[in-house]
Design a protein around this motif. Structure first.
Motif, PDB file in Angstrom:
ATOM      1  N   LEU A   1       0.318  -6.265  -2.759  1.00 54.78           N
ATOM      2  CA  LEU A   1       0.792  -6.427  -1.387  1.00 54.78           C
ATOM      3  C   LEU A   1      -0.377  -6.737  -0.454  1.00 54.78           C
ATOM      4  N   THR A   2      -0.061  -7.277   0.731  1.00 58.93           N
ATOM      5  CA  THR A   2      -1.089  -7.389   1.754  1.00 58.93           C
ATOM      6  C   THR A   2      -1.358  -5.999   2.318  1.00 58.93           C
ATOM      7  N   VAL A   3      -2.537  -5.832   2.910  1.00 63.70           N
ATOM      8  CA  VAL A   3      -2.863  -4.551   3.533  1.00 63.70           C
ATOM      9  C   VAL A   3      -1.846  -4.227   4.628  1.00 63.70           C
ATOM     10  N   ALA A   4      -1.456  -5.234   5.403  1.00 66.07           N
ATOM     11  CA  ALA A   4      -0.521  -5.010   6.507  1.00 66.07           C
ATOM     12  C   ALA A   4       0.836  -4.512   6.016  1.00 66.07           C
ATOM     13  N   LYS A   5       1.336  -5.103   4.930  1.00 67.31           N
ATOM     14  CA  LYS A   5       2.641  -4.679   4.419  1.00 67.31           C
ATOM     15  C   LYS A   5       2.573  -3.270   3.854  1.00 67.31           C
ATOM     16  N   ARG A   6       1.521  -2.979   3.098  1.00 68.14           N
ATOM     17  CA  ARG A   6       1.383  -1.633   2.538  1.00 68.14           C
ATOM     18  C   ARG A   6       1.213  -0.607   3.653  1.00 68.14           C
TER      19      ARG A   6
ATOM     20  N   GLU B   1       6.753   6.008   5.665  1.00 69.13           N
ATOM     21  CA  GLU B   1       6.817   7.228   4.846  1.00 69.13           C
ATOM     22  C   GLU B   1       6.253   8.429   5.600  1.00 69.13           C
ATOM     23  N   THR B   2       5.131   8.229   6.282  1.00 65.79           N
ATOM     24  CA  THR B   2       4.511   9.355   6.984  1.00 65.79           C
ATOM     25  C   THR B   2       5.296   9.760   8.223  1.00 65.79           C
TER      26      THR B   2
ATOM     27  N   GLU C   1      -5.752   4.151   3.208  1.00 61.48           N
ATOM     28  CA  GLU C   1      -4.854   4.314   2.071  1.00 61.48           C
ATOM     29  C   GLU C   1      -4.207   2.989   1.690  1.00 61.48           C
ATOM     30  N   ALA C   2      -3.861   2.186   2.695  1.00 60.88           N
ATOM     31  CA  ALA C   2      -3.267   0.875   2.414  1.00 60.88           C
ATOM     32  C   ALA C   2      -4.230   0.001   1.629  1.00 60.88           C
ATOM     33  N   ARG C   3      -5.486   0.049   1.976  1.00 58.73           N
ATOM     34  CA  ARG C   3      -6.487  -0.757   1.276  1.00 58.73           C
ATOM     35  C   ARG C   3      -6.738  -0.245  -0.137  1.00 58.73           C
ATOM     36  N   ALA C   4      -6.461   1.028  -0.366  1.00 57.66           N
ATOM     37  CA  ALA C   4      -6.663   1.610  -1.696  1.00 57.66           C
ATOM     38  C   ALA C   4      -5.480   1.362  -2.619  1.00 57.66           C
TER      39      ALA C   4
END
Length: 379
Positions: free
Chosen positions: A254-259, A266-267, A246-249
Motif C-alpha cells: 500500500l501507499t503510506v497515505a492509504k495505510r 482503527e485507532t 507505523e504506516a511506513r513500517a
C-alpha cells in the motif's frame, strides 16, 4: 525440530532471575542475531527517538514473523535488539535481518548494523549465552540472558565481524503486528529513570547477584516495582503520534497515505471504545489496555540488569548510592538517564489474544542515553 526453548520452565518471580541456576546454556549449534542503529545518539538528539525505538522493535517483529509461530528468545535494547535461534532457522533469520537493514535505510535514512554469530564462536571466545524465560503475565513471557555472550556478539558486530549484506533495493520486511499507538506515559512519581547495570569483567557471579538483589530491594519500595504503565494501561490520544511511522513500517504494497488512513480509522474506533467502555465483537478495549500494561517489558536481564522505572527522587538517590558503591568496589559499571515520560512500542499479532508484547523505554533516549553515561570501576 529443535525444542530447546519450548522446554525451558517459566519463571514467575523476577527476583529469582539473579540466580544463574535459573538459566540454561544455548545449544552449541544455535546462532545469536544482533542489530543496532549507527548514530542512534545523534538521531535521538534530533528528536527521532520514536523512530529509533520503532526500528529496534522492527528487528524483533521481523524475526517473529519469519519464525512462523515458533517461540525463540529475544531482547529489546532501545536502539537495537538481539535474539537467538536454532540452526534450522538461521537462513530465515538472515533474510529478515537483511530486509530490516534495507528498510531502515530506505524508509528512515538510518544505517543498521546486523550480524549473526554462532554460539560456538562465542564460547570459543570464553563467553557464555544462557537463557531463562520470565513470565511477565499470563499471556506473555520474555527471554532473559546472562553470560556475556550477547554483549560479546554485539561488540563483534560493531567491529564489522559476522556482518550480513543488505537485502536488494526495495525489499520490505514482514513487520505485521508492529505498532506504536499508545500515548507516552508521564512520570507519576517524579521521573522516568532508565538504568543499565553490567558486571565488570571478572566480577564474581554471586557478588553480582547479591548486588542485583539489593537493587531490586530498593526499587521494590516503588509502586508496582516502578512499572511506568498505569494499572489500567497506557493512555490513548487521537490521532496517535506514531500513525505515520507505523504506516511506513507496515504498509506492505500500500501507499503510506492509504495505510495511514487505515490506522487512523482503527485507532479512532479503539479510542472510542476505551473512552466509552463499549464492547464490540467480543473485544473489550479497557481490558486490552490493562493487559498491555501487564505484558510490558520494563525490566530485563540482558548480560546485566536493565530497567525503565517510574521513580521518585528519594528512591533514585538511594539507587545511585548503591550503584556507586558497587562501582567503586570494582563490581559493576552502570549508567542512568532521567526523563519525564516513558514510551511504548508494540508487537500485536492479534488484539483478540493476550500474547501481544510491549517494549518500554524512556521517551528521550532511555537505554541509549543511559549507555552513553556508563561509568566503570574506579574512584
Amino acid at each position: 525440530m529443535d525444542d530447546f526453548y519450548d522446554r525451558l520452565p517459566l519463571q514467575d518471580a523476577f527476583g529469582t532471575l539473579s540466580d544463574a541456576e535459573c538459566y540454561a546454556p544455548l545449544p552449541d549449534d544455535w546462532v545469536v542475531g544482533a542489530a543496532d542503529i549507527v548514530g542512534s545518539t545523534q538521531a535521538i538528539a534530533e528528536g527521532r527517538y520514536k523512530t529509533v525505538n520503532m526500528i529496534g522493535a522492527a528487528v524483533i517483529s521481523a524475526q517473529i514473523n519469519a519464525a512462523e509461530g515458533r517461540a525463540f528468545p529475544f531482547v529489546f535494547g532501545g536502539d537495537g535488539a538481539a535474539f537467538a535461534c536454532p540452526q534450522e532457522q538461521a537462513e530465515a533469520a538472515k533474510r529478515a535481518l537483511s530486509a530490516v537493514r534495507r528498510w531502515a535505510e530506505e524508509e528512515f535514512g538510518l544505517s543498521l548494523r546486523v550480524a549473526l554469530v554462532p554460539v560456538a564462536a562465542i564460547r570459543k571466545a570464553g563467553r557464555e549465552v544462557a537463557v531463562a524465560r520470565y513470565q511477565a503475565s499470563q499471556g506473555v513471557d520474555y527471554a532473559m540472558f546472562i553470560g556475556g555472550g550477547i554483549s560479546w556478539a554485539e561488540a563483534q558486530m560493531k567491529r564489522g565481524q559476522y556482518d550480513l549484506p543488505h537485502a536488494p533495493a526495495g525489499t520490505q520486511p514482514d513487520l505485521t503486528g508492529l505498532s506504536c499507538r499508545w500515548s507516552q506515559m508521564k512520570a507519576r512519581n517524579g521521573q522516568i529513570l532508565s538504568v543499565l547495570i553490567q558486571p565488570e569483567d571478572g566480577a564474581e557471579a554471586a557478588a553480582f547477584a547479591a548486588l542485583v538483589d539489593k537493587v531490586l530491594g530498593v526499587v521494590g519500595d516503588l509502586e508496582r516495582n516502578g512499572h511506568p504503565a498505569p494499572v489500567d494501561g497506557p493512555g490513548t490520544d487521537w490521532p496517535p503520534a506514531g500513525a505515520e511511522m507505523e504506516a511506513r513500517a507496515t504498509r506492505g504494497r500500500l501507499t503510506v497515505a492509504k495505510r495511514k488512513r487505515q490506522i487512523l480509522f482503527e485507532t479512532f474506533m479503539a479510542w472510542v471504545l476505551v473512552k466509552t467502555g463499549l464492547k464490540v465483537g467480543g473485544f473489550d478495549a479497557r481490558r486490552y489496555a490493562r493487559v498491555v500494561g501487564e505484558n510490558a517489558d520494563f525490566r530485563k536481564f540482558d548480560d546485566g540488569l536493565k530497567m525503565t522505572l517510574d521513580c521518585d527522587d528519594v528512591t533514585a538517590a538511594r539507587l545511585t548510592e548503591v550503584l556507586e558503591t558497587a562501582r567503586q568496589a570494582g563490581l559493576i559499571r552502570y549508567g542512568t538517564h532521567s526523563q519525564s515520560e516513558a514510551m511504548m512500542t508494540c508487537i500485536v499479532p492479534s488484539i483478540m489474544r493476550d500474547d501481544h508484547v510491549h517494549f518500554i523505554d524512556g521517551a528521550t533516549g532511555g537505554y541509549t542515553q543511559a549507555a552513553t553515561q556508563i561509568r566503570g570501576a574506579g574512584p
